[in-house]
Design a protein around this motif. Structure first.
Motif, PDB file in Angstrom:
ATOM      1  N   ASP A   1      48.852  24.408  49.106  1.00 36.87           N
ATOM      2  CA  ASP A   1      48.930  24.606  47.650  1.00 36.87           C
ATOM      3  C   ASP A   1      49.334  26.027  47.274  1.00 36.87           C
ATOM      4  O   ASP A   1      49.223  26.415  46.111  1.00 36.87           O
ATOM      5  N   SER A   2      49.774  26.814  48.251  1.00 40.24           N
ATOM      6  CA  SER A   2      50.068  28.218  47.999  1.00 40.24           C
ATOM      7  C   SER A   2      51.315  28.624  48.790  1.00 40.24           C
ATOM      8  O   SER A   2      52.285  27.886  48.833  1.00 40.24           O
ATOM      9  N   VAL A   3      51.249  29.797  49.400  1.00 40.52           N
ATOM     10  CA  VAL A   3      52.347  30.302  50.230  1.00 40.52           C
ATOM     11  C   VAL A   3      51.753  30.968  51.464  1.00 40.52           C
ATOM     12  O   VAL A   3      50.553  31.235  51.527  1.00 40.52           O
ATOM     13  N   MET A   4      52.613  31.229  52.451  1.00 41.03           N
ATOM     14  CA  MET A   4      52.220  32.058  53.580  1.00 41.03           C
ATOM     15  C   MET A   4      53.329  33.072  53.825  1.00 41.03           C
ATOM     16  O   MET A   4      54.484  32.838  53.484  1.00 41.03           O
ATOM     17  N   LEU A   5      52.945  34.220  54.378  1.00 39.29           N
ATOM     18  CA  LEU A   5      53.938  35.200  54.799  1.00 39.29           C
ATOM     19  C   LEU A   5      54.568  34.680  56.084  1.00 39.29           C
ATOM     20  O   LEU A   5      53.885  34.071  56.915  1.00 39.29           O
ATOM     21  N   LEU A   6      55.860  34.955  56.265  1.00 30.48           N
ATOM     22  CA  LEU A   6      56.540  34.496  57.480  1.00 30.48           C
ATOM     23  C   LEU A   6      57.613  35.488  57.875  1.00 30.48           C
ATOM     24  O   LEU A   6      58.537  35.748  57.120  1.00 30.48           O
ATOM     25  N   GLY A   7      57.471  36.060  59.061  1.00 29.93           N
ATOM     26  CA  GLY A   7      58.421  37.049  59.575  1.00 29.93           C
ATOM     27  C   GLY A   7      57.815  38.442  59.538  1.00 29.93           C
ATOM     28  O   GLY A   7      56.602  38.602  59.538  1.00 29.93           O
ATOM     29  N   LYS A   8      58.692  39.454  59.481  1.00 28.51           N
ATOM     30  CA  LYS A   8      58.200  40.833  59.434  1.00 28.51           C
ATOM     31  C   LYS A   8      57.499  41.085  58.107  1.00 28.51           C
ATOM     32  O   LYS A   8      57.945  40.619  57.059  1.00 28.51           O
ATOM     33  N   ALA A   9      56.416  41.805  58.183  1.00 26.37           N
ATOM     34  CA  ALA A   9      55.640  42.083  56.978  1.00 26.37           C
ATOM     35  C   ALA A   9      55.053  43.487  57.089  1.00 26.37           C
ATOM     36  O   ALA A   9      55.210  44.170  58.105  1.00 26.37           O
ATOM     37  N   ASN A  10      54.385  43.893  56.017  1.00 26.18           N
ATOM     38  CA  ASN A  10      53.628  45.136  56.034  1.00 26.18           C
ATOM     39  C   ASN A  10      52.414  44.973  55.116  1.00 26.18           C
ATOM     40  O   ASN A  10      52.223  43.916  54.517  1.00 26.18           O
ATOM     41  N   ARG A  11      51.631  45.988  55.020  1.00 27.98           N
ATOM     42  CA  ARG A  11      50.381  45.924  54.256  1.00 27.98           C
ATOM     43  C   ARG A  11      50.606  45.479  52.811  1.00 27.98           C
ATOM     44  O   ARG A  11      49.771  44.802  52.230  1.00 27.98           O
ATOM     45  N   LYS A  12      51.725  45.855  52.208  1.00 20.53           N
ATOM     46  CA  LYS A  12      51.996  45.483  50.817  1.00 20.53           C
ATOM     47  C   LYS A  12      51.969  43.968  50.633  1.00 20.53           C
ATOM     48  O   LYS A  12      51.634  43.478  49.561  1.00 20.53           O
ATOM     49  N   GLY A  13      52.328  43.239  51.676  1.00 22.56           N
ATOM     50  CA  GLY A  13      52.304  41.781  51.591  1.00 22.56           C
ATOM     51  C   GLY A  13      50.926  41.239  51.274  1.00 22.56           C
ATOM     52  O   GLY A  13      50.789  40.220  50.590  1.00 22.56           O
ATOM     53  N   PHE A  14      49.896  41.924  51.758  1.00 20.91           N
ATOM     54  CA  PHE A  14      48.523  41.470  51.519  1.00 20.91           C
ATOM     55  C   PHE A  14      48.047  41.740  50.093  1.00 20.91           C
ATOM     56  O   PHE A  14      46.961  41.331  49.716  1.00 20.91           O
ATOM     57  N   GLU A  15      48.880  42.449  49.304  1.00 22.05           N
ATOM     58  CA  GLU A  15      48.554  42.692  47.902  1.00 22.05           C
ATOM     59  C   GLU A  15      48.945  41.508  47.021  1.00 22.05           C
ATOM     60  O   GLU A  15      48.579  41.438  45.855  1.00 22.05           O
TER      61      GLU A  15
ATOM     62  N   LYS B   1      45.333  38.693  48.600  1.00 24.13           N
ATOM     63  CA  LYS B   1      44.567  39.912  48.304  1.00 24.13           C
ATOM     64  C   LYS B   1      43.056  39.714  48.323  1.00 24.13           C
ATOM     65  O   LYS B   1      42.334  40.627  48.690  1.00 24.13           O
ATOM     66  N   ASP B   2      42.561  38.523  47.962  1.00 15.62           N
ATOM     67  CA  ASP B   2      41.109  38.325  47.942  1.00 15.62           C
ATOM     68  C   ASP B   2      40.496  38.465  49.330  1.00 15.62           C
ATOM     69  O   ASP B   2      39.567  39.248  49.527  1.00 15.62           O
ATOM     70  N   TRP B   3      41.028  37.717  50.301  1.00 14.59           N
ATOM     71  CA  TRP B   3      40.441  37.807  51.637  1.00 14.59           C
ATOM     72  C   TRP B   3      40.726  39.158  52.291  1.00 14.59           C
ATOM     73  O   TRP B   3      39.894  39.686  53.009  1.00 14.59           O
ATOM     74  N   PHE B   4      41.910  39.721  52.021  1.00 16.86           N
ATOM     75  CA  PHE B   4      42.216  41.013  52.644  1.00 16.86           C
ATOM     76  C   PHE B   4      41.310  42.110  52.088  1.00 16.86           C
ATOM     77  O   PHE B   4      40.679  42.852  52.849  1.00 16.86           O
ATOM     78  N   ASN B   5      41.247  42.229  50.779  1.00 19.26           N
ATOM     79  CA  ASN B   5      40.441  43.295  50.158  1.00 19.26           C
ATOM     80  C   ASN B   5      38.961  43.154  50.477  1.00 19.26           C
ATOM     81  O   ASN B   5      38.290  44.143  50.785  1.00 19.26           O
ATOM     82  N   THR B   6      38.448  41.931  50.424  1.00 18.49           N
ATOM     83  CA  THR B   6      37.028  41.710  50.735  1.00 18.49           C
ATOM     84  C   THR B   6      36.735  42.083  52.179  1.00 18.49           C
ATOM     85  O   THR B   6      35.760  42.790  52.469  1.00 18.49           O
ATOM     86  N   GLY B   7      37.588  41.620  53.097  1.00 18.65           N
ATOM     87  CA  GLY B   7      37.395  41.931  54.520  1.00 18.65           C
ATOM     88  C   GLY B   7      37.472  43.423  54.796  1.00 18.65           C
ATOM     89  O   GLY B   7      36.708  43.959  55.596  1.00 18.65           O
TER      90      GLY B   7
ATOM     91  N   ASP C   1      40.857  33.224  61.514  1.00 22.47           N
ATOM     92  CA  ASP C   1      40.620  34.346  62.441  1.00 22.47           C
ATOM     93  C   ASP C   1      41.464  35.559  62.040  1.00 22.47           C
ATOM     94  O   ASP C   1      40.986  36.685  62.081  1.00 22.47           O
ATOM     95  N   SER C   2      42.712  35.309  61.650  1.00 17.25           N
ATOM     96  CA  SER C   2      43.582  36.397  61.196  1.00 17.25           C
ATOM     97  C   SER C   2      43.063  37.000  59.900  1.00 17.25           C
ATOM     98  O   SER C   2      43.083  38.220  59.720  1.00 17.25           O
ATOM     99  N   GLN C   3      42.582  36.145  59.005  1.00 18.34           N
ATOM    100  CA  GLN C   3      42.046  36.633  57.740  1.00 18.34           C
ATOM    101  C   GLN C   3      40.795  37.480  57.953  1.00 18.34           C
ATOM    102  O   GLN C   3      40.537  38.401  57.190  1.00 18.34           O
ATOM    103  N   ARG C   4      40.057  37.178  59.000  1.00 22.03           N
ATOM    104  CA  ARG C   4      38.849  37.962  59.302  1.00 22.03           C
ATOM    105  C   ARG C   4      39.208  39.278  59.987  1.00 22.03           C
ATOM    106  O   ARG C   4      38.754  40.346  59.598  1.00 22.03           O
ATOM    107  N   GLU C   5      40.017  39.222  61.043  1.00 23.58           N
ATOM    108  CA  GLU C   5      40.261  40.401  61.885  1.00 23.58           C
ATOM    109  C   GLU C   5      41.282  41.385  61.318  1.00 23.58           C
ATOM    110  O   GLU C   5      41.159  42.592  61.511  1.00 23.58           O
ATOM    111  N   THR C   6      42.291  40.895  60.612  1.00 20.02           N
ATOM    112  CA  THR C   6      43.366  41.790  60.134  1.00 20.02           C
ATOM    113  C   THR C   6      42.855  42.878  59.185  1.00 20.02           C
ATOM    114  O   THR C   6      43.167  44.056  59.387  1.00 20.02           O
ATOM    115  N   PRO C   7      42.055  42.553  58.171  1.00 14.90           N
ATOM    116  CA  PRO C   7      41.553  43.634  57.299  1.00 14.90           C
ATOM    117  C   PRO C   7      40.676  44.627  58.059  1.00 14.90           C
ATOM    118  O   PRO C   7      40.746  45.838  57.807  1.00 14.90           O
ATOM    119  N   HIS C   8      39.879  44.131  59.005  1.00 15.90           N
ATOM    120  CA  HIS C   8      39.036  45.020  59.820  1.00 15.90           C
ATOM    121  C   HIS C   8      39.904  45.969  60.632  1.00 15.90           C
ATOM    122  O   HIS C   8      39.620  47.170  60.727  1.00 15.90           O
TER     123      HIS C   8
END
Length: 196
Positions: free
Chosen positions: A50-64, A69-75, A108-115
């Motif tokens: 029901d949403s989107v996913m990032l695919l390919g090269k990315a950077n931190r701005k993508g998590f904004e 942003k909810d799972w990234f910022n909270t983590g 697992d990515s949503q948990r570990e990446t922000p950490h």
């Protein structure tokens, strides 16, 4: 004869203008193609559930983006780094480059990446030495960035020194991100969760 001359002049006028327009279009198209090739797509999204996913090269701005942003910022905000280990990590991180394969769809990515990003920030890691690659559920990218990297689970953090792989953390750390990173970067024996 006069009519024939007018028709001939009209045809000539249209032909000249259309070839000028075509040349102009060709120049613009080739400029666009060149600039597209020099610009690598970063933070590209594709539909996912029901949403989107990032695919390919990315950077931190993508998590904004709204979807992440909810799972990234909270983590990020709730993670407490191990400051004792960080002091030992800082000098070791200066000599390495890191590639992080992760899926924005993966818990697992949503948990570990922000950490992981918080650890890098706390050690003043030069983020230009981090390559972030976001993959599909099949652990692939349209550009084939995963090829030859043996990505079986995500997140996968690969640490390199002088172009040679020192080690990797796969899906989750054995002790903690900080302790696992320290083991890898200090040359201690380390086996990730899926090592044989």
């Amino acid at each position: 004869m006069k009519k024939l001359f007018i028709i001939f002049a009209a045809i000539l006028f249209v032909a000249c203008n259309s070839s000028k327009e075509k040349t102009k279009m060709d120049e613009n198209t080739s400029t666009e193609m060149i600039s597209e090739k020099s610009k690598e797509k970063i933070n590209d999204t594709v539909p996912y559930e029901d949403s989107v996913m990032l695919l390919g090269k990315a950077n931190r701005k993508g998590f904004e983006m709204e979807a992440f942003k909810d799972w990234f910022n909270t983590g990020y905000e709730t993670y407490t780094v191990d400051s004792e280990i960080l002091d030992k990590l800082k000098p070791l991180l200066k000599e390495v480059t890191i590639t992080l394969f992760m899926g924005t769809w993966c818990e697992d990515s949503q948990r570990e990446t922000p950490h992981f990003y918080k650890i890098l920030d706390e050690t003043n890691f030069d983020e230009s030495k981090l390559t972030l690659i976001t993959v599909s559920e099949e652990k692939t990218t349209p550009q084939g960035l995963e090829e030859g990297k043996n990505i079986t689970n995500v997140p996968t953090l690969i640490f390199y020194k002088d172009g040679k792989e020192l080690g990797r953390i796969v899906e989750y750390p054995i002790e903690s991100l900080e302790k696992d990173m320290l083991a890898i970067l200090s040359g201690k024996e380390y086996k990730h969760a899926y090592a044989e």
